[in-house]
Design an enzyme around this catalytic site. Structure first.
Site, PDB file in Angstrom:
ATOM      1  N   SER A 676     -38.609   8.492 -47.989  1.00  0.00           N
ATOM      2  CA  SER A 676     -39.605   9.235 -47.005  1.00  0.00           C
ATOM      3  C   SER A 676     -38.860   9.481 -45.462  1.00  0.00           C
ATOM      4  CB  SER A 676     -40.867   8.340 -46.987  1.00  0.00           C
ATOM      5  OG  SER A 676     -40.522   7.261 -46.399  1.00  0.00           O
ATOM      6  N   LYS A 719     -48.350   3.592 -41.991  1.00  0.00           N
ATOM      7  CA  LYS A 719     -47.263   4.390 -41.218  1.00  0.00           C
ATOM      8  C   LYS A 719     -48.046   4.746 -39.725  1.00  0.00           C
ATOM      9  CE  LYS A 719     -44.076   5.783 -44.719  1.00  0.00           C
ATOM     10  NZ  LYS A 719     -43.831   6.730 -45.574  1.00  0.00           N
TER      11      LYS A 719
END
Ligand SMILES: Nc1ncnc2c1ncn2[C@@H]1O[C@H](COP(=O)(O)OP(=O)(O)OP(=O)(O)O)[C@@H](O)[C@H]1O
Ligand SMILES: [Mg+2]
Length: 798
Positions: A676, A719
């Site tokens: 990611s 996140k």
């Protein structure tokens, strides 16, 4: 011919008198006493003859053997009861010629019989050999005294020796009589020898049998004796209560435990075994341990039934224990509602997944409280051995049931809430696969017959409510398949402040014995603690810092005698020390090659700095910062993508051969992995080659393909929470994650501008501080200006 002389005759019941033999006789029969009187009066000899049948009281001539012994009376003693004791000595072997049963007593005429002796035979040696045999026999049965033997040895007459020995031997009357009647001395000696040999054999066999029996008897007697002694000692020491009936107690306990049929049968058979064992043997201890386990397990008792739960009450309890987590609580209540309806625990098992300190374990406890169940916990972290779950077989010394059964015993009820902590940390290796045992325990179809190696009988786990927790979803697929995952992603700052004020602070004050008046926290103190002393998704460190505040306050009160303490943002460091973290991780200025990425680890979301630099060289690429394989590959993919698009980014391709690249992700000690960070890698490399700085206010996450598409990522909430914690105002996420924004608290979205992107071009446009200009085509002069493109294309087809 003279008229034969008649002598008084004494019939004997159970003895044969031989010549030379001295024996006492008890005489009671009238006729016999009269005969004796006659003998004493006339000083006559008496004939002693044995009866054929000892039971006849008044024997006639035909009832007597035809051979007897002429004897003399040595002594006579009248006893007070009218009987007479006489001592007789045999003189000659006689044959009864005629015998008359007179009124007074028996009378017999006799003929003295002399031995038939073959002079050629050395009968004396024969008889001496016999004495040696007799010696052997004497050694065995000790019935003949040694003096007798020596006097025998001194005898020089074989006939006397034979008669003497005949009288001594322990043989039947019939045999004795036969010896008496054998006139041929050699024959008599041979017969005697045979009898002695027989006797020796019989005694040998008898002795062997007796020896064997005695041995066995002795051993059991010894054990019995020692055990009794041991018991006596223990009683003396007070280890055994007087009158304690162990077997009876087990019997009672087995009945009381209300086990399954199978288990009861097993226990009773074990108890039977125990009865036959010596109570101190190691085996008995094993059986006793087994019975202890079996009888102490909860086979029957249950706390509150499922259908008795009041779900409103349950909800209240959950709310009381934990702040927020609304969705999680709702899922739990739904789950309980279904159970209540069905009346049985069926279906998937709850699995609470989230970073450390978000309250998974304590939520488990709270569910137990809310459903009125006992709570037991078992950590699966590091369990690699199947036996830890399923137990060891009883053949091992010191073996125990597995942890599941151990915890069930601890719970003491058949329907506890069983928390399996850290189910993502179960491993498997050569010692067997613990997950298979777990599968059996967790599967509602199978767990009614859970098999523990130690118990050997099935145990019913179907009433147990299993709840599992994990930090990651990295769970063995077959296990994961049975779980209903509930994610607890972590808390926002506001949530943490609430948790701190309403739960952690009161709890810590209570634990540390503080009264409300003794400690006041000014506004913003908690926020400061969160920002400057913790960096986490959960609240464990926060709780620790708050506990530190409470502790220091107590010290102030006790040592410095300050009854009222006030903590504000200025004096906070006096309590907690210097700040551990700088709030906000935004760079102070836009820099070339430095990008803020967002990562997800098992500790929740995190900020990841990515740096890259170029330097003169040969096109080598270096990657540092302990990156995992996937992340390294994503760096390579990023570079290839940039090369393929270099002209569009304003990069002149030879750069790639003339420069070395170094990509580094700081905090090199922590391992990082995952795809990611793809778009952050691309941005960092492009920035360092082109020299265009990256916007310091932006953080990004997204996987990138070789064609520059941005793919979705997981853990968006974590996140974004991390970005929020770091005070980052702008975030780039993949377009496909837009739907996940629905789960993000509004407070966070108010503070962060989220850009969604489909490809790398968009990322660069947002992140770089200057727009990239594609490299302009360098026209080649020799080609006609307007047709250069066509020429090339037609050229290639020919
Ligand atoms: N929402 C909440 N409300 C009140 N207290 C909370 C909340 N979340 C967590 N806590 C408290 O935080 C502490 C840590 O929680 P807990 O031990 O359950 O974490 P965990 O998720 O099991 O972590 P780990 O993964 O490390 O085992 C507990 O004291 C718990 O009471
Ligand atoms: Mg825990």
């Amino acid at each position: 011919m003279n008229k034969p002389e008649f002598y008084p005759c004494l019939p004997l019941r159970d003895i044969v008198i031989f010549p030379g033999m001295i024996a006492p006789l008890f005489v009671g029969r009238d006729k016999s006493i009269k005969a004796l009187n006659e003998v004493m009066k006339n000083n006559k000899k008496i004939i002693l003859v044995t009866q054929k049948n000892a039971e006849i009281d008044d024997p006639a001539a035909g009832d007597l053997y035809s051979f007897g012994c002429e004897s003399k009376i040595l002594q006579l003693l009248k006893l007070p009861d009218g009987t007479v004791k006489v001592l007789v000595e045999g003189i000659d072997r006689v044959k009864i010629v005629e015998c008359d049963n007179y009124k007074e007593f028996l009378k017999a005429s006799i003929e003295v019989v002399k031995d038939k002796i073959d002079e050629k035979e050395d009968l004396l040696s024969f008889s001496l050999a016999m004495i040696r045999k007799l010696e052997k026999l004497t050694n065995l049965n000790k019935k003949i005294s040694s003096e007798l033997l020596t006097s025998l040895k001194d005898q020089k007459n074989a006939s006397k020796i034979a008669d003497h020995i005949s009288g001594l031997l322990n043989i039947s009357i019939f045999e004795k009589q036969k010896l008496l009647e054998t006139i041929d001395l050699k024959l008599r000696l041979e017969k005697l020898m045979e009898l002695i040999n027989n006797e020796i054999n019989v005694i040998g066999v008898e002795k062997r049998i007796r020896g064997r029996v005695k041995n066995q008897m002795e051993q059991t007697q010894r054990e019995y004796y020692l055990n009794e002694q041991m018991k006596a000692i223990q009683k003396e020491l007070g280890e055994i209560e007087e009158g304690k009936d162990e077997l009876g107690n087990y019997q009672k306990a087995i009945i009381k435990a209300k086990m399954s049929k199978e288990a009861t049968k097993k226990c009773i058979s074990e108890l039977k075994k125990l009865k036959t064992m010596s109570s101190m043997s190691a085996e008995a201890t094993v059986v006793r341990n087994y019975l202890d386990w079996m009888t102490e397990l909860p086979w029957h008792s249950k706390t509150k039934k499922i259908d008795n739960i009041d779900l409103n009450e349950s909800k209240k309890i959950l709310d009381k224990d934990h702040y927020g987590l609304d969705k999680v609580k709702e899922r739990i209540i739904e789950y309980l509602a279904v159970q209540k309806r069905v009346g049985k625990i069926k279906g998937a098992i709850l699995c609470l997944v989230g970073p450390p300190g978000v309250g998974k374990t304590s939520l488990g406890k709270s569910i137990a409280r809310a459903t009125g169940r006992k709570f037991v916990r078992m950590s699966l972290g590091g369990i690699r051995d199947e036996a830890e779950i399923r137990g060891h077989r009883r053949t091992y010394i010191g073996s125990l049931p597995g942890k599941i059964i151990q915890q069930m015993k601890k719970a003491g009820s058949k329907n506890p809430l069983f928390l399996l902590d850290e189910i993502d940390k179960v491993g498997s290796d050569y010692r067997g696969d613990p997950s298979s045992a777990l599968l059996e325990a967790l599967d509602p179809e199978q767990n009614a017959n859970f098999n523990d190696h130690y118990l050997e009988v099935d145990y019913d786990l179907s009433d147990v409510m299993f709840v599992t927790t994990a930090n990651t979803l990295n769970i063995l697929p077959p296990l994961l398949d049975r779980l209903e995952v509930i994610r607890i992603p972590g808390y926002t700052e506001d949530e943490k402040i609430n948790i701190a004020n309403n739960y952690l602070l009161p709890k810590q004050m209570k634990d540390n014995g503080l009264k409300e008046s003794e400690l006041t926290l000014k506004s913003n103190v908690i926020q400061d603690v969160i920002r400057s002393y913790t960096r986490e998704s959960g609240v464990r460190n926060l709780e620790r810092e708050i506990s530190k505040l409470a502790r220091k306050t107590v010290k102030n009160i006790v040592v410095n005698k300050t009854p009222k303490n006030e903590i504000n943002t200025e004096n906070l460091n006096e309590f907690l020390g210097i700040k551990k973290f700088k709030y906000g991780e935004i760079e102070t200025e836009d820099k070339v090659g430095i990008v803020t990425g967002l990562a997800w680890t098992e500790f929740g979301g995190e900020i990841l700095k990515i740096e890259s630099a170029t330097m003169p060289g040969k096109g080598k690429m270096q990657i540092t910062g302990k990156l995992g394989d996937v992340m390294q590959e994503s760096v390579k993919a990023a570079k290839s993508y940039i090369r393929s698009k270099s002209l569009e980014f304003g990069i002149i391709p030879p750069v790639f051969e003339k420069k070395d690249f170094h990509i580094h992700v700081p905090e090199g000690a922590t391992p990082k992995d995952g795809p990611s960070a793809g778009i952050a890698m691309v941005t960092s490399i492009v920035s360092s080659i082109t020299g265009v700085p990256v916007d310091k206010n932006i953080a990004m996450t997204g996987e990138v393909t070789l064609r520059g598409h941005v793919l979705p990522i997981g853990g968006l909430k974590e996140k974004l929470l991390a970005a929020h914690r770091a005070g980052i105002p702008k975030v780039i996420i993949p377009e496909e994650n837009r739907k996940d924004l629905a789960d993000i608290p509004k407070k966070i979205l108010d503070k962060i501008v989220v850009h969604t992107v489909k490809n790398v071009d968009e990322v660069l446009k947002i992140a770089l501080t200057k727009e990239l200009k594609p490299v302009e085509w360098i026209e080649v002069e020799s080609l006609p200006k307007s047709k250069s493109g066509e020429k090339q294309s037609t050229g290639s087809t020919h």
